[in-house]
Scaffold this motif. Structure first.
Motif, mmCIF file in Angstrom:
data_model
loop_
_atom_site.group_PDB
_atom_site.id
_atom_site.type_symbol
_atom_site.label_atom_id
_atom_site.label_comp_id
_atom_site.label_asym_id
_atom_site.label_seq_id
_atom_site.Cartn_x
_atom_site.Cartn_y
_atom_site.Cartn_z
ATOM 1 N N ASN A 19 30.159 17.705 14.253
ATOM 2 C CA ASN A 19 31.477 17.558 14.847
ATOM 3 C C ASN A 19 32.338 18.711 14.342
ATOM 4 N N ARG A 54 22.871 16.194 16.924
ATOM 5 C CA ARG A 54 23.486 14.985 17.482
ATOM 6 C C ARG A 54 24.991 15.208 17.548
ATOM 7 N N PHE A 55 25.474 15.411 18.768
ATOM 8 C CA PHE A 55 26.913 15.602 18.922
ATOM 9 C C PHE A 55 27.500 14.236 19.241
ATOM 10 N N LEU A 56 27.688 13.463 18.218
ATOM 11 C CA LEU A 56 28.237 12.134 18.420
ATOM 12 C C LEU A 56 28.768 11.581 17.105
ATOM 13 N N LEU A 105 31.632 11.914 20.026
ATOM 14 C CA LEU A 105 32.611 12.890 20.515
ATOM 15 C C LEU A 105 33.938 12.153 20.654
ATOM 16 N N TYR A 142 36.839 21.073 21.161
ATOM 17 C CA TYR A 142 35.390 21.013 21.359
ATOM 18 C C TYR A 142 34.852 22.274 22.057
ATOM 19 N N ILE A 172 24.008 13.580 22.886
ATOM 20 C CA ILE A 172 25.467 13.537 22.818
ATOM 21 C C ILE A 172 25.916 12.104 23.107
ATOM 22 N N TYR A 189 30.349 15.214 28.696
ATOM 23 C CA TYR A 189 28.952 15.316 29.151
ATOM 24 C C TYR A 189 28.733 16.599 29.936
ATOM 25 N N PHE A 236 29.061 19.773 27.547
ATOM 26 C CA PHE A 236 27.907 19.960 26.663
ATOM 27 C C PHE A 236 26.656 20.315 27.458
ATOM 28 N N CYS A 261 19.942 17.780 27.456
ATOM 29 C CA CYS A 261 20.938 17.149 26.597
ATOM 30 C C CYS A 261 20.936 15.661 26.933
#
Ligand code: SF4
Length: 356
Positions: free
Chosen positions: A212, A247-249, A251, A261, A282, A327, A330, A339
């Motif tokens: 993040n 892991r982009f979470l 968000l 972002y 994500i 979404y 990314f 993704c």
């Protein structure tokens, strides 16, 4: 017994309190395991108290967290819990419950309130847990399931962060390595990879770093490694050809999130060779209704909770517009990689609506 006297001053008022150094509660059934002894040895100044069953302690609400540092070492009877659909990879997925309560303190983390107690607990009956894994794999195969099986090992804690103490990875990476089409994900916000660099590179274990923007880490992910340290760890493992995931979470819809972002993804792309990254997931912030109500009660001033609404699927989530933006952005910026969207059955419709 070790006692310490602390004095603190707050708003010109001095408080004095007594702090007992460390108590390690150990279930009798694991007291003589080598895994238990090596943890206890690391806290040789602590007091060890034997208990019959961790639940007698863990399942009770107590006030001692204010005064004492406490941990529990115990055994777990059921270490595998089926993961929900769309949680991760296709195939069958199971959470691996080898410890509970995290050493980190993310403000949005529902786990802090998910258990009756916030005492960190480590299950050290490793050989028994490995047996449970083997039995589960065996039973799935006997019932005709031939696909991939994923074990998600850091969903109740952060196994990489505590590995210096638990040696979890030394026990489980070789075990998973022997199995066909069985994989383990170790999700982490830690950059503690020194132990990993000593391993032969495993083919069945993926180290998945949650990322993040640093501003979000400062505000919401207390005690975790900085973004730069995580990126450095990612690169160190990629250089050795480890399977590394990103892991982009979660968000988060913070003020000016689009700029934040957009700059963040550019920063990451500048530093990571995405071609080498094994997988990317994500996902937005989301809770079950029960967890959401608990968090709201416990942390009424946590601003990001008020960005969520209850949706048809019963979950509290960010609005479709916000999710669509995340979404879409990314998946476009990370074009060379698929993704995956985590736990959002509407994601395809949402992305399609943006692209129309
Ligand atoms: S690292 Fe994960 S498990 Fe630990 S506090 Fe943060 S969100 Fe929760």
């Amino acid at each position: 017994m070790n006692w310490r006297l602390y004095r603190i001053q707050y708003n010109k008022v001095a408080f004095t309190f007594v702090y007992r150094n460390m108590i390690i509660y150990v279930e009798k059934r694991v007291r003589n395991l080598e895994e238990t002894r090596s943890i206890i040895d690391m806290f040789s100044w602590g007091d060890v108290i034997e208990i019959d069953n961790y639940k007698n302690l863990f399942d009770k609400k107590t006030g001692w967290k204010i005064l004492e540092k406490v941990m529990i070492i115990a055994a777990v009877n059921t270490a595998l819990l089926e993961a929900p659909a769309l949680y991760g990879y296709a195939g069958r997925g199971f959470f691996l419950k080898n410890s509970m309560n995290c050493v980190f303190d993310c403000k949005y983390c529902y786990l802090k309130w998910a258990f009756p107690s916030d005492i960190p607990i480590f299950f050290v009956n490793y050989y028994d847990i490995q047996e449970q894994i083997l039995r589960k794999v065996d039973s799935l195969r006997k019932n005709g399931y031939e696909g991939d099986i994923w074990l998600y090992s850091s969903d109740y804690s952060d196994n990489l962060a505590t590995n210096g103490m638990t040696r979890f990875l030394e026990y489980f990476i070789p075990c998973i390595e022997k199995l066909e089409n069985v994989y383990m994900e170790v999700r982490t916000k830690s950059s503690n990879i020194q132990d990993l660099l000593q391993f032969d590179i495993p083919k069945n274990t993926e180290i998945a770093f949650s990322l993040n923007p640093q501003e979000i880490i400062n505000q919401y992910e207390s005690k975790t490694s900085s973004l730069d340290d995580r990126l450095e760890a990612v690169n160190a493992l990629l250089q050795k050809w480890w399977k590394v995931g990103l892991r982009f979470l979660p968000l988060l819809e913070v003020p000016d999130y689009k700029t934040l972002y957009t700059d963040f993804i550019a920063y990451v792309l500048d530093r990571i060779d995405m071609q080498k990254v094994f997988s990317i997931f994500i996902g937005g912030l989301m809770y079950t209704a029960k967890d959401y109500q608990t968090l709201l009660k416990r942390q009424p001033y946590l601003d990001i909770l008020y960005t969520l609404q209850k949706w048809n699927d019963g979950f509290y989530r960010e609005s479709p517009e916000v999710r669509a933006w995340f979404y879409d952005m990314f998946s476009k910026r990370l074009l060379q990689k698929q993704c995956y969207v985590c736990l959002d059955s509407e994601s395809e419709n949402i992305i399609a609506s943006v692209q129309r």
